[in-house]
Scaffold this active site. Structure first.
Site, PDB file in Angstrom:
ATOM      1  N   GLY A  20       0.828  -1.208   0.000  1.00 40.24           N
ATOM      2  CA  GLY A  20       0.000   0.000   0.000  1.00 40.24           C
ATOM      3  C   GLY A  20       0.859   1.253   0.000  1.00 40.24           C
ATOM      4  CG  PHE A  21       0.386   6.087   0.842  1.00 39.77           C
ATOM      5  CD1 PHE A  21       1.486   6.691   0.241  1.00 39.77           C
ATOM      6  CD2 PHE A  21      -0.231   6.725   1.922  1.00 39.77           C
ATOM      7  CE1 PHE A  21       1.971   7.907   0.717  1.00 39.77           C
ATOM      8  CE2 PHE A  21       0.246   7.934   2.392  1.00 39.77           C
ATOM      9  CZ  PHE A  21       1.353   8.529   1.800  1.00 39.77           C
ATOM     10  CB  THR A  45      -6.318  -0.211  -1.158  1.00 38.43           C
ATOM     11  OG1 THR A  45      -5.632  -0.623   0.043  1.00 38.43           O
ATOM     12  CG2 THR A  45      -7.800  -0.213  -0.911  1.00 38.43           C
ATOM     13  N   GLY A  46      -3.618  -1.875  -2.335  1.00 43.61           N
ATOM     14  CA  GLY A  46      -2.208  -1.739  -2.695  1.00 43.61           C
ATOM     15  C   GLY A  46      -1.944  -2.396  -4.037  1.00 43.61           C
ATOM     16  CG  ASP A  66      -7.584 -11.416   3.434  1.00 41.99           C
ATOM     17  OD1 ASP A  66      -7.600 -11.013   4.612  1.00 41.99           O
ATOM     18  OD2 ASP A  66      -8.381 -11.033   2.568  1.00 41.99           O
ATOM     19  CB  VAL A  67      -3.992  -9.796   7.776  1.00 42.40           C
ATOM     20  CG1 VAL A  67      -2.634  -9.406   7.253  1.00 42.40           C
ATOM     21  CG2 VAL A  67      -5.022  -8.682   7.615  1.00 42.40           C
ATOM     22  CE1 TYR A 153      -8.703   2.773   8.605  1.00 46.46           C
ATOM     23  CE2 TYR A 153      -9.197   4.837   9.711  1.00 46.46           C
ATOM     24  CZ  TYR A 153      -8.284   3.998   9.097  1.00 46.46           C
ATOM     25  OH  TYR A 153      -6.958   4.379   8.996  1.00 46.46           O
ATOM     26  CB  THR A 183       0.381   9.994   6.188  1.00 54.52           C
ATOM     27  OG1 THR A 183       0.436  10.020   7.621  1.00 54.52           O
ATOM     28  CG2 THR A 183       1.796   9.905   5.642  1.00 54.52           C
TER      29      THR A 183
HETATM   30  P1  NAD Z   1      -3.457   1.726   1.731  1.00 57.52           P
HETATM   31  O1  NAD Z   1      -4.868   1.393   1.444  1.00 57.52           O
HETATM   32  O2  NAD Z   1      -2.638   2.328   0.649  1.00 57.52           O
HETATM   33  O3  NAD Z   1      -2.669   0.453   2.266  1.00 57.52           O
HETATM   34  C1  NAD Z   1      -3.287  -0.601   2.946  1.00 57.52           C
HETATM   35  C2  NAD Z   1      -2.680  -1.897   2.414  1.00 57.52           C
HETATM   36  O4  NAD Z   1      -3.265  -2.998   3.123  1.00 57.52           O
HETATM   37  C3  NAD Z   1      -2.984  -2.120   0.938  1.00 57.52           C
HETATM   38  O5  NAD Z   1      -1.824  -2.536   0.261  1.00 57.52           O
HETATM   39  C4  NAD Z   1      -4.045  -3.199   0.945  1.00 57.52           C
HETATM   40  O6  NAD Z   1      -4.067  -3.964  -0.239  1.00 57.52           O
HETATM   41  C5  NAD Z   1      -3.650  -3.975   2.171  1.00 57.52           C
HETATM   42  N1  NAD Z   1      -4.751  -4.738   2.753  1.00 57.52           N
HETATM   43  C6  NAD Z   1      -6.010  -4.313   3.009  1.00 57.52           C
HETATM   44  N2  NAD Z   1      -6.737  -5.309   3.555  1.00 57.52           N
HETATM   45  C7  NAD Z   1      -5.906  -6.391   3.655  1.00 57.52           C
HETATM   46  C8  NAD Z   1      -6.071  -7.698   4.129  1.00 57.52           C
HETATM   47  N3  NAD Z   1      -7.244  -8.129   4.610  1.00 57.52           N
HETATM   48  N4  NAD Z   1      -5.007  -8.533   4.069  1.00 57.52           N
HETATM   49  C9  NAD Z   1      -3.821  -8.127   3.565  1.00 57.52           C
HETATM   50  N5  NAD Z   1      -3.608  -6.887   3.106  1.00 57.52           N
HETATM   51  C10 NAD Z   1      -4.645  -6.024   3.149  1.00 57.52           C
HETATM   52  O7  NAD Z   1      -3.470   2.672   3.012  1.00 57.52           O
HETATM   53  P2  NAD Z   1      -2.277   3.415   3.750  1.00 57.52           P
HETATM   54  O8  NAD Z   1      -2.598   4.847   3.728  1.00 57.52           O
HETATM   55  O9  NAD Z   1      -0.978   2.939   3.257  1.00 57.52           O
HETATM   56  O10 NAD Z   1      -2.502   2.904   5.245  1.00 57.52           O
HETATM   57  C11 NAD Z   1      -1.711   1.885   5.813  1.00 57.52           C
HETATM   58  C12 NAD Z   1      -2.079   1.742   7.278  1.00 57.52           C
HETATM   59  O11 NAD Z   1      -1.861   2.971   7.971  1.00 57.52           O
HETATM   60  C13 NAD Z   1      -3.543   1.369   7.501  1.00 57.52           C
HETATM   61  O12 NAD Z   1      -3.618   0.433   8.547  1.00 57.52           O
HETATM   62  C14 NAD Z   1      -4.170   2.671   7.904  1.00 57.52           C
HETATM   63  O13 NAD Z   1      -5.283   2.459   8.732  1.00 57.52           O
HETATM   64  C15 NAD Z   1      -3.040   3.350   8.636  1.00 57.52           C
HETATM   65  N6  NAD Z   1      -3.207   4.808   8.633  1.00 57.52           N
HETATM   66  C16 NAD Z   1      -3.006   5.511   7.473  1.00 57.52           C
HETATM   67  C17 NAD Z   1      -3.209   6.900   7.492  1.00 57.52           C
HETATM   68  C18 NAD Z   1      -2.982   7.749   6.267  1.00 57.52           C
HETATM   69  O14 NAD Z   1      -3.177   8.958   6.333  1.00 57.52           O
HETATM   70  N7  NAD Z   1      -2.546   7.211   5.156  1.00 57.52           N
HETATM   71  C19 NAD Z   1      -3.613   7.528   8.671  1.00 57.52           C
HETATM   72  C20 NAD Z   1      -3.829   6.762   9.797  1.00 57.52           C
HETATM   73  C21 NAD Z   1      -3.607   5.399   9.780  1.00 57.52           C
END
Ligand code: NAD
Ligand code: UDP
Length: 325
Positions: A20-21, A45-46, A66-67, A153, A183
């Protein structure tokens, strides 16, 4: 630590949601520092594109998993990031979002317990909900609607924090809880509906900039490199440090100010349109990062304009690739 072939490996690290991001930046940094990294992702989403530069590196493994199902690997550290993070993505299948947060936490904590790994939870400022105190410090219990459209969420993440604490209290698992604030940066999904990606893609194509509500709600935006530095510092703390700790940038902006900045930086001719504010949208958000500063000697260094310039370049590159330039 030495591998069988006598090559020096710093640590074996599992990053869930690594494609992911945030995960992709974290994996890159950890691999570059000489660690052996397993990136585990279900690609909801990644994408592989986010980690393509790491594929083929002997220190990097990409695993489709998948976790919500158990996973086993001998690792020293786990960063638990798997969970969709943007409102449109986490509301797409709300039940799956809760399962990911809760069952993902149980599975990863179970793994940490079995292999005695340190585990860090990517928690969120959303645990504070629509906050009644400002700025938010870690002692605040939050103001979350438990039955609203964001609760899959917010409550999923709150339950994950509870699980982390209980595995720590009951099973002595070495945990770290980082509460991440908004972020942004390269590798954000262009269609994730988050404000930074929306405004940049709209501005680059001279489309209307969609301000939800009156645009006076606030957020505090942190550039990805600052976050990764904070997460790595948190993981490196000794076992007595468990958090939760806020990791965010305290510079607070209204959403309208963000839109104005992005229009100016892109030289766009976009104009603003006002749309309905989504349900339970927090009115203001700003981290109190005193604890992170004192505990980790960390504070963000990237100013919003500088981070936006880098992010705009990334989205321009994506557009050029899409248009075949
Ligand atoms: P994102 O959606 O880009 O990344 C999430 C990743 O998790 C993706 O690659 C997705 O494919 C993977 N994923 C989702 N469900 C899954 C599952 N069941 N099994 C395996 N993989 C799974 O989001 P992000 O912005 O990179 O966020 C990453 C983490 O940081 C998340 O837990 C999010 O809650 C947390 N977070 C992000 C932000 C932000 O501003 N970006 C803020 C607070 C918390
Ligand atoms: N927002 C907006 N226009 C958009 C996308 C988001 O005005 O096109 C607003 C949204 O209502 C919220 C803020 O920007 O007040 C941040 O939204 P985002 O989804 O990025 O993150 P979160 O609400 O989870 O902090």
């Amino acid at each position: 630590m030495l591998s069988l072939f006598n090559t020096k490996i710093m640590k074996r690290i599992l990053v869930t949601g690594g494609a992911g991001f945030i995960g992709s930046h974290l994996c890159t940094r950890l691999v570059n520092e000489g660690n052996d990294v397993i990136c585990l992702d279900n690609f909801f989403t990644g994408s592989k594109a986010n980690v393509i530069h790491l594929i083929g590196n002997p220190r990097f493994e990409l695993v489709r998993h998948d976790v919500i199902n158990p996973y086993h690997a001998e690792v020293d550290e786990i960063y638990n990031l798997a969970c969709p993070a943007s409102p449109i993505h986490y509301q797409f299948n709300a039940i799956k979002t809760i399962k990911t947060s809760v069952m993902g936490a149980i599975n990863m904590l179970g793994l940490a317990k079995r292999v005695n790994a340190k585990i860090l939870q990517a928690s969120t400022s959303e645990v504070y909900g629509d906050p009644a105190i400002h700025p938010q410090d870690e002692s605040y219990w939050g103001n979350v609607n438990p039955i609203g459209i964001r609760s899959c969420y917010d409550e999923g993440k709150r339950c994950a924090e509870a699980l982390f604490m209980d595995y720590h209290r009951q099973n002595k698992v070495r945990i770290k809880i980082a509460r991440i604030f908004n972020t942004y940066g390269p590798n954000m999904h262009p269609n994730d509906g988050r404000v930074v990606s929306n405004f940049i893609t709209q501005a680059l194509s001279d489309k209307n900039i969609t301000l939800y509500g009156n645009g006076c709600q606030t957020r505090s935006f942190q550039y990805i490199d600052d976050l990764v530095e904070g997460l790595i510092k948190m993981m490196a703390t000794d076992n007595s440090v468990i958090g939760p700790v806020n990791i965010g940038n305290p510079d607070e902006f209204t959403i309208r100010e963000l839109a104005e900045k992005i229009v100016a930086l892109t030289g766009s001719s976009s104009t603003f349109v006002y749309e309905k504010l989504p349900e339970d949208d927090p009115k203001q958000r700003q981290p109190d990062i005193s604890y992170a500063m004192q505990l980790l000697g960390w504070s963000p260094v990237v100013k919003l304009d500088d981070g936006l310039i880098k992010t705009i370049s990334y989205f321009k590159k994506l557009e050029n690739e899409r248009d075949g330039f």
